[in-house]
Scaffold this active site. Structure first.
Site, PDB file in Angstrom:
ATOM      1  CG  ASP A 137      -2.274  -1.904   1.897  1.00 14.37           C
ATOM      2  OD1 ASP A 137      -1.030  -1.960   1.805  1.00 14.37           O
ATOM      3  OD2 ASP A 137      -2.856  -1.178   2.721  1.00 14.37           O
ATOM      4  CG  ASP A 159      -1.497  -4.838   4.098  1.00  8.17           C
ATOM      5  OD1 ASP A 159      -0.589  -4.552   4.902  1.00  8.17           O
ATOM      6  OD2 ASP A 159      -2.696  -4.556   4.292  1.00  8.17           O
ATOM      7  NE  ARG A 213      -4.135   5.886   2.047  1.00 11.50           N
ATOM      8  CZ  ARG A 213      -5.016   5.691   1.073  1.00 11.50           C
ATOM      9  NH1 ARG A 213      -5.194   6.626   0.173  1.00 11.50           N
ATOM     10  NH2 ARG A 213      -5.672   4.574   0.970  1.00 11.50           N
ATOM     11  CB  THR A 218      -7.638  11.717   8.464  1.00  7.84           C
ATOM     12  OG1 THR A 218      -6.296  11.180   8.484  1.00  7.84           O
ATOM     13  CG2 THR A 218      -8.152  11.833   9.894  1.00  7.84           C
TER      14      THR A 218
HETATM   15  C1  PRP Z   1       0.347   3.501   0.797  1.00 11.08           C
HETATM   16  C2  PRP Z   1       1.260   3.730  -0.386  1.00 11.08           C
HETATM   17  C3  PRP Z   1       1.501   5.209  -0.321  1.00 11.08           C
HETATM   18  C4  PRP Z   1       0.170   5.731   0.186  1.00 11.08           C
HETATM   19  C5  PRP Z   1      -0.579   6.302  -0.977  1.00 11.08           C
HETATM   20  O1  PRP Z   1       1.063   3.479   1.969  1.00 11.08           O
HETATM   21  O2  PRP Z   1       2.428   2.966  -0.344  1.00 11.08           O
HETATM   22  O3  PRP Z   1       2.548   5.584   0.550  1.00 11.08           O
HETATM   23  O4  PRP Z   1      -0.540   4.604   0.723  1.00 11.08           O
HETATM   24  O5  PRP Z   1      -1.737   6.912  -0.579  1.00 11.08           O
HETATM   25  P1  PRP Z   1      -1.957   8.480  -0.689  1.00 11.08           P
HETATM   26  O6  PRP Z   1      -1.545   8.885  -2.063  1.00 11.08           O
HETATM   27  O7  PRP Z   1      -3.447   8.620  -0.472  1.00 11.08           O
HETATM   28  O8  PRP Z   1      -1.168   9.163   0.384  1.00 11.08           O
HETATM   29  P2  PRP Z   1       0.415   3.103   3.387  1.00 11.08           P
HETATM   30  O9  PRP Z   1      -0.070   4.335   4.074  1.00 11.08           O
HETATM   31  O10 PRP Z   1      -0.603   2.016   3.202  1.00 11.08           O
HETATM   32  O11 PRP Z   1       1.666   2.602   4.214  1.00 11.08           O
HETATM   33  P3  PRP Z   1       2.536   1.272   4.047  1.00 11.08           P
HETATM   34  O12 PRP Z   1       3.353   1.425   2.775  1.00 11.08           O
HETATM   35  O13 PRP Z   1       3.394   1.274   5.256  1.00 11.08           O
HETATM   36  O14 PRP Z   1       1.599   0.100   3.986  1.00 11.08           O
HETATM   37  N1  URA Z   2      -2.313   2.681  -0.906  1.00  8.73           N
HETATM   38  C1  URA Z   2      -2.285   1.425  -1.412  1.00  8.73           C
HETATM   39  O1  URA Z   2      -1.436   0.613  -1.033  1.00  8.73           O
HETATM   40  N2  URA Z   2      -3.210   1.090  -2.321  1.00  8.73           N
HETATM   41  C2  URA Z   2      -4.144   1.946  -2.760  1.00  8.73           C
HETATM   42  O2  URA Z   2      -4.949   1.574  -3.629  1.00  8.73           O
HETATM   43  C3  URA Z   2      -4.156   3.244  -2.224  1.00  8.73           C
HETATM   44  C4  URA Z   2      -3.216   3.585  -1.300  1.00  8.73           C
END
Ligand code: PRP
Ligand code: URA
Length: 212
Positions: free
Chosen positions: A203, A206, A107, A111
């Site tokens: 997150d 993380d 994400r 944006t």
């Molecule tokens: C997080 C989560 C989802 C997304 C959700 O991933 O694991 O994939 O955000 O958000 P959304 O519904 O607004 O799209 P992230 O982009 O942080 O990637 P990561 O799992 O690699 O940390």
């Molecule tokens: N992605 C995450 O990992 N946590 C949130 O709360 C939203 C998006």
């Protein structure tokens, strides 16, 4: 939020208890991973509730019995990277022969739109029941992008499993893909101005991988 017939929020006490531990900012990486794995297994029970059965005969030590075994399509798990991987690990404990696909989506922090950076899916995915896995359904952008990819492959049976969802994400997914059943461990209050689920768990990627 409106109620949607395709959305199931797990109300099982064990799942609620484990999600409470997951939310706690003092839960360490090792426990966080273990909890995600366990919750995913429990959610998979709900997702598999409607799997078809067929009769079969088995010889018990006492008698021949006509009993049931699973019939129908095999399973494919599609993990949205990174955080969805931990859910796939959990469900593979229950269904070790499931195929696993990977969709790399992150994400964009400005944006909040999903960016696709990787895609590797089982070649026979269209013939399988597909569970799309991501712990977090926030704006819904990542889930919708994943469902767009899978629908283009003419997959007949897809379910979305997320440990936490925000009403905004549930509504967005329902608007884009009203036919897709969504299974949530818990439905939270709202998104904050950075697109994080509140109260949420922070997150997910993380906390699973110890990054920041
Ligand atoms: C997080 C989560 C989802 C997304 C959700 O991933 O694991 O994939 O955000 O958000 P959304 O519904 O607004 O799209 P992230 O982009 O942080 O990637 P990561 O799992 O690699 O940390
Ligand atoms: N992605 C995450 O990992 N946590 C949130 O709360 C939203 C998006």
């Amino acid at each position: 939020m409106a109620s949607y017939p395709n959305v199931t929020v797990m109300d099982h006490p064990l799942i609620q208890h484990k999600i409470t531990l997951l939310r706690d900012k003092n839960t360490n990486v090792r426990d966080f991973r273990a909890l995600c794995t366990e919750i995913s297994m429990l959610m998979a029970f709900e997702a598999m509730r409607d799997l078809p059965l067929e009769p079969t005969e088995v010889e018990t030590p006492l008698a021949t019995a006509t009993v049931n075994r699973l019939a129908g399509k095999k399973l494919a798990l599609v993990a949205i990277l990174r955080a969805g991987l931990i859910m796939a690990d959990g469900i593979l404990n229950l269904v070790p022969s499931a195929r696993v696909g990977h969709l790399g989506l992150y994400r964009d922090h400005e944006t909040l739109k999903p960016v696709q950076y990787f895609r590797k899916l089982p070649s026979d995915i269209a013939e399988r029941n597909v569970f799309v896995l991501d712990p977090m359904l926030a704006t819904g952008g990542s889930a919708i992008a994943a469902l767009d990819v899978l629908k283009d492959l003419n997959i007949a049976s897809i379910k979305l499993l997320c440990i936490l969802g925000a009403p905004e994400g549930v509504e967005a997914v329902h608007k884009a893909h009203p036919d897709i059943p969504v299974i949530l461990g818990a439905l939270d209050s709202h998104l904050n101005d950075k697109g994080y689920i509140v109260p949420g768990l922070g997150d997910a990627g993380d906390r699973i991988y110890g990054t920041r």
